[in-house]
Motif scaffolding. Structure first.
Motif, PDB file in Angstrom:
ATOM      1  N   MET A   1      82.940 -34.997 -53.284  1.00 57.70           N
ATOM      2  CA  MET A   1      83.464 -36.163 -52.840  1.00 57.70           C
ATOM      3  C   MET A   1      83.187 -36.296 -51.366  1.00 57.70           C
ATOM      4  O   MET A   1      83.272 -35.673 -50.606  1.00 57.70           O
ATOM      5  N   ASN A   2      82.719 -37.539 -51.113  1.00 53.99           N
ATOM      6  CA  ASN A   2      82.384 -37.845 -49.830  1.00 53.99           C
ATOM      7  C   ASN A   2      83.587 -37.703 -48.594  1.00 53.99           C
ATOM      8  O   ASN A   2      84.691 -37.801 -49.018  1.00 53.99           O
ATOM      9  N   ALA A   3      82.932 -37.464 -47.351  1.00 48.82           N
ATOM     10  CA  ALA A   3      83.887 -37.323 -46.291  1.00 48.82           C
ATOM     11  C   ALA A   3      84.845 -38.595 -46.225  1.00 48.82           C
ATOM     12  O   ALA A   3      84.155 -39.637 -46.345  1.00 48.82           O
ATOM     13  N   PRO A   4      86.028 -38.470 -45.864  1.00 47.07           N
ATOM     14  CA  PRO A   4      86.772 -39.701 -45.411  1.00 47.07           C
ATOM     15  C   PRO A   4      86.277 -40.540 -44.491  1.00 47.07           C
ATOM     16  O   PRO A   4      85.451 -39.897 -43.364  1.00 47.07           O
ATOM     17  N   LEU A   5      86.396 -41.825 -44.461  1.00 50.56           N
ATOM     18  CA  LEU A   5      85.716 -42.878 -43.371  1.00 50.56           C
ATOM     19  C   LEU A   5      86.711 -42.564 -42.125  1.00 50.56           C
ATOM     20  O   LEU A   5      86.262 -42.365 -41.142  1.00 50.56           O
ATOM     21  N   LEU A   6      88.083 -42.413 -42.136  1.00 54.10           N
ATOM     22  CA  LEU A   6      88.991 -41.901 -41.380  1.00 54.10           C
ATOM     23  C   LEU A   6      89.838 -40.987 -41.716  1.00 54.10           C
ATOM     24  O   LEU A   6      90.344 -41.017 -42.776  1.00 54.10           O
ATOM     25  N   CYS A   7      90.169 -40.131 -40.722  1.00 58.84           N
ATOM     26  CA  CYS A   7      90.795 -38.892 -41.059  1.00 58.84           C
ATOM     27  C   CYS A   7      91.969 -38.737 -40.035  1.00 58.84           C
ATOM     28  O   CYS A   7      91.567 -38.698 -38.677  1.00 58.84           O
ATOM     29  N   CYS A   8      92.974 -38.367 -40.206  1.00 60.65           N
ATOM     30  CA  CYS A   8      94.141 -38.547 -39.233  1.00 60.65           C
ATOM     31  C   CYS A   8      94.914 -37.046 -39.357  1.00 60.65           C
ATOM     32  O   CYS A   8      95.299 -36.891 -40.525  1.00 60.65           O
ATOM     33  N   ARG A   9      94.890 -36.194 -38.393  1.00 59.97           N
ATOM     34  CA  ARG A   9      95.458 -34.861 -38.831  1.00 59.97           C
ATOM     35  C   ARG A   9      96.377 -34.663 -37.811  1.00 59.97           C
ATOM     36  O   ARG A   9      96.139 -34.397 -36.430  1.00 59.97           O
ATOM     37  N   GLY A  10      97.676 -34.096 -38.110  1.00 59.42           N
ATOM     38  CA  GLY A  10      98.664 -33.619 -37.151  1.00 59.42           C
ATOM     39  C   GLY A  10      98.858 -34.799 -36.008  1.00 59.42           C
ATOM     40  O   GLY A  10      99.414 -34.431 -34.936  1.00 59.42           O
ATOM     41  N   LEU A  11      98.988 -36.033 -36.408  1.00 62.55           N
ATOM     42  CA  LEU A  11      98.956 -37.056 -35.282  1.00 62.55           C
ATOM     43  C   LEU A  11     100.385 -37.350 -34.850  1.00 62.55           C
ATOM     44  O   LEU A  11     101.372 -37.744 -35.544  1.00 62.55           O
ATOM     45  N   GLU A  12     100.639 -37.009 -33.560  1.00 64.93           N
ATOM     46  CA  GLU A  12     101.881 -37.131 -32.814  1.00 64.93           C
ATOM     47  C   GLU A  12     101.709 -38.059 -31.686  1.00 64.93           C
ATOM     48  O   GLU A  12     100.539 -38.126 -31.236  1.00 64.93           O
ATOM     49  N   VAL A  52      93.507 -47.440 -33.005  1.00 62.57           N
ATOM     50  CA  VAL A  52      92.585 -48.443 -32.508  1.00 62.57           C
ATOM     51  C   VAL A  52      92.554 -48.231 -31.003  1.00 62.57           C
ATOM     52  O   VAL A  52      91.635 -48.713 -30.212  1.00 62.57           O
ATOM     53  N   GLY A  53      93.164 -46.952 -30.488  1.00 58.41           N
ATOM     54  CA  GLY A  53      92.980 -46.656 -29.015  1.00 58.41           C
ATOM     55  C   GLY A  53      93.959 -47.327 -28.090  1.00 58.41           C
ATOM     56  O   GLY A  53      93.562 -47.063 -26.620  1.00 58.41           O
ATOM     57  N   GLY A  54      94.948 -48.232 -28.689  1.00 59.19           N
ATOM     58  CA  GLY A  54      95.748 -48.826 -27.656  1.00 59.19           C
ATOM     59  C   GLY A  54      96.836 -47.745 -27.064  1.00 59.19           C
ATOM     60  O   GLY A  54      97.698 -48.153 -26.321  1.00 59.19           O
ATOM     61  N   LEU A  55      97.047 -46.398 -27.717  1.00 62.49           N
ATOM     62  CA  LEU A  55      98.023 -45.581 -27.402  1.00 62.49           C
ATOM     63  C   LEU A  55      97.283 -44.476 -27.540  1.00 62.49           C
ATOM     64  O   LEU A  55      96.805 -43.967 -28.702  1.00 62.49           O
ATOM     65  N   ARG A  56      97.395 -43.365 -26.641  1.00 60.32           N
ATOM     66  CA  ARG A  56      96.732 -42.159 -26.740  1.00 60.32           C
ATOM     67  C   ARG A  56      97.605 -41.057 -27.593  1.00 60.32           C
ATOM     68  O   ARG A  56      98.688 -41.041 -26.976  1.00 60.32           O
ATOM     69  N   PRO A  57      97.242 -40.487 -28.391  1.00 53.99           N
ATOM     70  CA  PRO A  57      97.894 -39.238 -29.206  1.00 53.99           C
ATOM     71  C   PRO A  57      98.432 -38.164 -28.140  1.00 53.99           C
ATOM     72  O   PRO A  57      97.755 -38.012 -27.379  1.00 53.99           O
ATOM     73  N   GLN A  58      99.426 -37.932 -28.482  1.00 46.09           N
ATOM     74  CA  GLN A  58     100.001 -36.593 -27.718  1.00 46.09           C
ATOM     75  C   GLN A  58      99.492 -35.348 -28.219  1.00 46.09           C
ATOM     76  O   GLN A  58      99.381 -34.279 -27.497  1.00 46.09           O
ATOM     77  N   ARG A  59      99.202 -35.264 -29.550  1.00 46.50           N
ATOM     78  CA  ARG A  59      98.709 -34.214 -30.416  1.00 46.50           C
ATOM     79  C   ARG A  59      98.131 -34.820 -31.556  1.00 46.50           C
ATOM     80  O   ARG A  59      98.146 -35.770 -31.915  1.00 46.50           O
ATOM     81  N   GLY A  60      97.359 -33.625 -32.136  1.00 47.35           N
ATOM     82  CA  GLY A  60      96.458 -34.090 -33.467  1.00 47.35           C
ATOM     83  C   GLY A  60      95.070 -34.821 -32.990  1.00 47.35           C
ATOM     84  O   GLY A  60      94.737 -34.990 -31.810  1.00 47.35           O
ATOM     85  N   GLU A  61      94.548 -35.064 -33.996  1.00 44.13           N
ATOM     86  CA  GLU A  61      93.084 -35.791 -33.947  1.00 44.13           C
ATOM     87  C   GLU A  61      92.978 -36.783 -34.803  1.00 44.13           C
ATOM     88  O   GLU A  61      93.429 -36.927 -36.114  1.00 44.13           O
ATOM     89  N   ILE A  62      92.155 -37.931 -34.540  1.00 41.34           N
ATOM     90  CA  ILE A  62      91.507 -38.852 -35.430  1.00 41.34           C
ATOM     91  C   ILE A  62      90.194 -38.981 -35.395  1.00 41.34           C
ATOM     92  O   ILE A  62      89.436 -38.652 -34.647  1.00 41.34           O
ATOM     93  N   VAL A  63      89.595 -38.697 -36.502  1.00 36.13           N
ATOM     94  CA  VAL A  63      88.161 -38.748 -36.777  1.00 36.13           C
ATOM     95  C   VAL A  63      87.648 -40.084 -37.663  1.00 36.13           C
ATOM     96  O   VAL A  63      88.263 -40.141 -38.679  1.00 36.13           O
ATOM     97  N   PHE A  64      86.592 -40.817 -37.024  1.00 35.64           N
ATOM     98  CA  PHE A  64      86.234 -41.835 -37.690  1.00 35.64           C
ATOM     99  C   PHE A  64      84.713 -41.651 -37.954  1.00 35.64           C
ATOM    100  O   PHE A  64      83.832 -41.459 -36.971  1.00 35.64           O
ATOM    101  N   GLU A  65      84.109 -41.638 -39.345  1.00 37.70           N
ATOM    102  CA  GLU A  65      82.870 -41.424 -39.704  1.00 37.70           C
ATOM    103  C   GLU A  65      82.297 -40.072 -39.004  1.00 37.70           C
ATOM    104  O   GLU A  65      81.236 -39.910 -38.599  1.00 37.70           O
ATOM    105  N   GLY A  66      83.183 -38.904 -39.197  1.00 40.27           N
ATOM    106  CA  GLY A  66      82.946 -37.778 -38.450  1.00 40.27           C
ATOM    107  C   GLY A  66      82.936 -37.496 -37.167  1.00 40.27           C
ATOM    108  O   GLY A  66      82.376 -36.504 -36.599  1.00 40.27           O
ATOM    109  N   ARG A  67      83.279 -38.497 -36.329  1.00 40.63           N
ATOM    110  CA  ARG A  67      83.389 -38.614 -34.896  1.00 40.63           C
ATOM    111  C   ARG A  67      84.710 -38.511 -34.389  1.00 40.63           C
ATOM    112  O   ARG A  67      85.550 -39.461 -34.763  1.00 40.63           O
TER     113      ARG A  67
END
Length: 237
Positions: A1-12, A52-67
């Motif tokens: 299966m292809n990688a997700p377009l958007l991936c959120c992990r442990g987002l706080e 969308v970058g209006g608020l910086r996460p305190q923890r976790g990561e957001i990956v869009f198209e592998g970036r």
């Protein structure tokens, strides 16, 4: 299966010392329509603001198209192909309809048929009739059409709608639902927030339910339709 377009992990994320999101984990795959559900104050808009970058996460990561994008500025995230139709529309009062559609236009992602003003006017004929009107001369429904058209003019990989039909007359809501169904048929990846669960189920491939900043349930629309007890417990329906 292809990688997700958007991936959120442990987002706080949160505001000051107030935490709103507590470890969100979810993916959105290319071509999917995903509905973000929950009562008011459960963290839906905060989730969108963080993506969308209006608020910086305190923890976790957001990956869009592998970036990784969780440390990027909002304008950089937009240029990567994420477009938002914000709650409240936020149309510019001193720009005409047509100026909205050309000021933010970008031909990204190598799309075969980019969204041009002509195509956007075909999608929303009412905007063609109002092309020379300023943003503050439009009705609420017309402003919502314009906000969607403005987002599409950037030819986004991911379209996000926060409260897609809030405060709109029934006939205008139907126009917005028609538009979103057409975009889905064309393969537009979409994350949408709205309170009309029945209409969202007809549109969404998957649904995420937020409760106090946590994803308490996720599944297909067929699965959500079969679990009506969740509606009363988490959605107030």
């Amino acid at each position: 299966m292809n990688a997700p377009l958007l991936c959120c992990r442990g987002l706080e994320a949160g505001y000051g010392t107030s935490r709103v999101l507590f470890g969100l984990d979810f993916d959105i795959r290319a071509g999917e329509v995903v509905a973000l559900l929950g009562r008011n104050g459960m963290g839906k808009s905060t989730t969108i603001r963080t993506i969308v970058g209006g608020l910086r996460p305190q923890r976790g990561e957001i990956v869009f198209e592998g970036r990784p994008i969780h440390a990027e500025r909002a304008d950089a995230i937009a240029r990567l192909g994420v477009a938002i139709v914000p709650e409240g529309r936020q149309c510019f009062p001193n720009l005409t309809v047509h100026e909205h559609l050309v000021a933010f236009a970008a031909r990204r992602n190598g799309v075969a048929e980019p969204w041009t003003p002509a195509r956007l006017y075909a999608l929303f004929p009412r905007l063609a009739e109002r092309a020379d009107h300023l943003g503050n001369q439009l009705s609420g429904g017309e402003q919502q059409m314009l906000a969607i058209a403005r987002a599409l003019s950037t030819n986004p990989r991911l379209l996000i709608l926060d409260e897609a039909t809030e405060g709109l007359a029934p006939v205008i809501r139907e126009e917005i639902w028609r538009c979103l169904a057409l975009l889905k048929a064309q393969g537009q990846t979409t994350l949408v927030v709205d309170k009309y669960v029945e209409r969202l189920m007809a549109l969404a491939d998957r649904n995420l339910i937020l409760e106090r900043g946590r994803i308490t349930w996720q599944g297909s629309s067929a699965e959500l339709d079969a679990r009506r007890e969740l509606w009363g417990r988490y959605l107030g329906v």
